[in-house]
Design an enzyme around this catalytic site. Sequence first.
Site, short mmCIF file in Angstrom:
data_model
loop_
_atom_site.label_atom_id
_atom_site.label_comp_id
_atom_site.label_asym_id
_atom_site.label_seq_id
_atom_site.Cartn_x
_atom_site.Cartn_y
_atom_site.Cartn_z
CE LYS A 30 -10.84 0.40 -11.10
NZ LYS A 30 -9.91 -0.45 -10.32
CB THR A 84 -14.40 0.13 0.44
OG1 THR A 84 -14.68 1.08 -0.61
CG2 THR A 84 -14.67 -1.28 -0.06
CG ASP A 140 -2.20 0.81 1.01
OD1 ASP A 140 -3.26 0.19 0.84
OD2 ASP A 140 -2.12 2.05 0.99
CG ASN A 159 -7.72 -4.05 -4.16
OD1 ASN A 159 -8.89 -3.97 -4.53
ND2 ASN A 159 -7.25 -3.43 -3.08
CE1 TYR A 203 -12.31 3.98 -10.38
CE2 TYR A 203 -14.42 3.32 -11.31
CZ TYR A 203 -13.40 3.12 -10.40
OH TYR A 203 -13.44 2.05 -9.55
CG ASP A 228 3.17 5.77 -6.58
OD1 ASP A 228 2.23 5.23 -7.20
OD2 ASP A 228 3.51 6.95 -6.76
CB VAL A 229 0.82 0.34 -7.98
CG1 VAL A 229 0.80 -0.54 -6.75
CG2 VAL A 229 -0.43 1.20 -8.08
#
Length: 255
Positions: A163, A194, A40, A93, A159, A66-67
């Site tokens: 996806k 969440t 994370d 994720n 967004y 940091d992905v």
Amino acid sequence: MNPVYDFTGKVALVTGAGSGMGLATARAFAESGAAVALVDLDESALKAAAGELTDSGHQALALTCDVSDEDQVAAMVDRTVETFGRLDMAFNNAGIQIPSSDAADEPADAFDRVNAVNLRGVWACMKHELRHMRAQGGGAIVNCSSLGGLVGLPGRASYHASKHGVIGLTSSAALEYAPRGIRINAVCPGTIDTPMVSDMIAKGDLDRVEAEANQPINRLGTAEEIAQAALWLCSPGASFVIGVALPVDGGYVAR
């Protein structure tokens, strides 16, 4: 009642593991016997999450990353393998949401930011996970897309582009790696209860009552329900499942 999996001796990697769906999935992997690398950007949340698992007697490794930065991704995947000796399963994720916007008015930096994390981040994680899985001759990867990878909604173009892209990455890589013993699939959550969704509701960017009404099951999903889908896709029970984009959405796309 959830199925029981035995992942003893296996190693799982979960990004976005500091909270929400990632944390629920990391817990589920650990409770099923796997050693888990939790990844994370939020260092404090990450340490708390990993500490929870180690305090319960599980093997857990906390890795800040940091992905959107491929060098950091490569380092965290390498560190996972160096620590645990292998990599069997991954749930990519980590993702962010941005405020809704008229497509004609959205700034380019908003598009770049959401795609850097949600699409490039998944691409980078999958790339470096595959390098290790390819060498060991097997593995399972679940990429987190979204209901927004299957449908369109006003105000969500950037967004949803990110996806939809995850599904394209997943299906193409799945075909490439299925003959090598590596299964790649995607999960497409609906509106899940969440911290990210709670923040959207608090900011007025999402109406909870409307969101619940839009799902035929008439409630929000739970992080644990997404975790169970991810674990199934990584399990021997899904051994013939390749390249799917699995809706876990309370029936939204079935209407």
